[in-house]
Scaffold this active site. Sequence first.
Site, PDB file in Angstrom:
ATOM      1  N   GLU A  51       2.430  -8.076   8.582  1.00  0.00           N
ATOM      2  CA  GLU A  51       2.640  -6.617   8.615  1.00  0.00           C
ATOM      3  C   GLU A  51       3.566  -6.171   7.504  1.00  0.00           C
ATOM      4  O   GLU A  51       3.933  -5.000   7.416  1.00  0.00           O
ATOM      5  CB  GLU A  51       3.204  -6.197   9.985  1.00  0.00           C
ATOM      6  CG  GLU A  51       2.315  -6.565  11.162  1.00  0.00           C
ATOM      7  CD  GLU A  51       0.863  -6.130  10.908  1.00  0.00           C
ATOM      8  OE1 GLU A  51      -0.027  -7.002  11.002  1.00  0.00           O
ATOM      9  OE2 GLU A  51       0.662  -4.939  10.565  1.00  0.00           O
TER      10      GLU A  51
ATOM     11  N   PRO B 149       0.822  -1.220   0.000  1.00  0.00           N
ATOM     12  CA  PRO B 149       0.000   0.000   0.000  1.00  0.00           C
ATOM     13  C   PRO B 149       0.853   1.266   0.000  1.00  0.00           C
ATOM     14  O   PRO B 149       0.379   2.338  -0.354  1.00  0.00           O
ATOM     15  CB  PRO B 149      -0.805  -0.112   1.298  1.00  0.00           C
ATOM     16  CG  PRO B 149      -0.772  -1.550   1.655  1.00  0.00           C
ATOM     17  CD  PRO B 149       0.561  -2.051   1.179  1.00  0.00           C
TER      18      PRO B 149
ATOM     19  N   ASP C 246      -6.495   1.445 -28.572  1.00  0.00           N
ATOM     20  CA  ASP C 246      -7.444   2.566 -28.470  1.00  0.00           C
ATOM     21  C   ASP C 246      -6.796   3.770 -27.787  1.00  0.00           C
ATOM     22  O   ASP C 246      -7.056   4.083 -26.638  1.00  0.00           O
ATOM     23  CB  ASP C 246      -8.698   2.105 -27.725  1.00  0.00           C
ATOM     24  CG  ASP C 246      -8.331   1.106 -26.623  1.00  0.00           C
ATOM     25  OD1 ASP C 246      -9.109   0.215 -26.349  1.00  0.00           O
ATOM     26  OD2 ASP C 246      -7.208   1.255 -26.095  1.00  0.00           O
TER      27      ASP C 246
HETATM   28  C1  4FV Z   1      -1.322  -4.140  -1.180  1.00  0.00           C
HETATM   29  C2  4FV Z   1      -1.995  -3.102  -1.852  1.00  0.00           C
HETATM   30  C3  4FV Z   1      -1.645  -4.650   0.165  1.00  0.00           C
HETATM   31  C4  4FV Z   1      -0.427  -5.092   3.139  1.00  0.00           C
HETATM   32  C5  4FV Z   1      -0.086  -5.961   4.305  1.00  0.00           C
HETATM   33  C6  4FV Z   1      -0.179  -7.291   2.316  1.00  0.00           C
HETATM   34  C7  4FV Z   1      -0.935  -6.024   2.085  1.00  0.00           C
HETATM   35  C8  4FV Z   1       0.093  -7.347   3.790  1.00  0.00           C
HETATM   36  N1  4FV Z   1      -0.334  -4.577  -1.975  1.00  0.00           N
HETATM   37  N2  4FV Z   1      -1.388  -2.947  -3.062  1.00  0.00           N
HETATM   38  N3  4FV Z   1      -3.046  -2.377  -1.426  1.00  0.00           N
HETATM   39  N4  4FV Z   1      -0.726  -5.507   0.726  1.00  0.00           N
HETATM   40  O1  4FV Z   1      -2.676  -4.302   0.742  1.00  0.00           O
HETATM   41  O2  4FV Z   1      -0.393  -3.844  -3.119  1.00  0.00           O
HETATM   42  O3  4FV Z   1       1.415  -7.721   3.991  1.00  0.00           O
END
Ligand code: 4FV
Length: 254
Positions: free
Chosen positions: A117, A90, A170
């Site tokens: 985590e 994230p 496109d």
């Molecule tokens: C995520 C996202 C995502 C976070 C903690 C995996 C998680 C756990 N990855 N885009 N949104 N990953 O939520 O790519 O480790």
Amino acid sequence: MRMKFDILTLFPNMFSSPLQESILGKAIEKGLIQIRTINIRDFTLDKHQVADDSPYGGGQGMVMKVEPIARAIESAKSQNPSAWAVYLTPQGKPFNQDLARRLSTRPHLILLCGRYEGVDERARELFIDEEISIGDYVLTGGELAAMVLIDAVSRFIPGVLGSVRSAEDDSFFNSLLEYPQYTRPSDFRGRGIPEVLLSGNHSAISLWRKREALRRTSLRRPDLLAKANLSDEDKKLLEEILQQIKKEQSGDGV
Ligand code: 4FV
């Protein structure tokens, strides 16, 4: 041009069916893309194959250990040192069509899927070239994000979307929302379809589609308009549409 994806994960079986179906499945059969899952747990050295541990400084949850990730990435890179390593998180840059197109120019991607985590910070510092997020929400793992990335990137590989079509096609519609689509029956519960689509008049049809794409984008994602490469003619069309929408919203459009 074919593309290779090495996926580093603690749950390799998650990838078995989603990537075997439909367009991606055929692309794999045709050898246009190659997908390999690498189980990070296979790179642990202890008999319990421990791949995670509690966070230094305390706190909830577990963190993925750096050593198994290091050995897994080094083994994947041993075949191809120029492979580009991506960590799905994230905290990464937002994934979008432009980024998908850019990644599709790389012959070999290594995708690291986090769990718990996340991974030890040193794994990111030492082995990751780019961090990407598929959206501002928290998943239980990076695996689904890796599948999304593989799907969107593979569409740019010539031949994946079929002989004639590629995601590049496109151009106008690239950065806009798609126009409404219809197919048989021409009447469903009293609802027909726009006459122009039955007209066979292709210039009228593409003008209608352009208008609808501009209209839908203006109403739902005006932020995309700023990035769209619109011609002067398109800009004039957009002006008209924005006037129309203003009239409609101010109620004297009827
Ligand atoms: C995520 C996202 C995502 C976070 C903690 C995996 C998680 C756990 N990855 N885009 N949104 N990953 O939520 O790519 O480790």
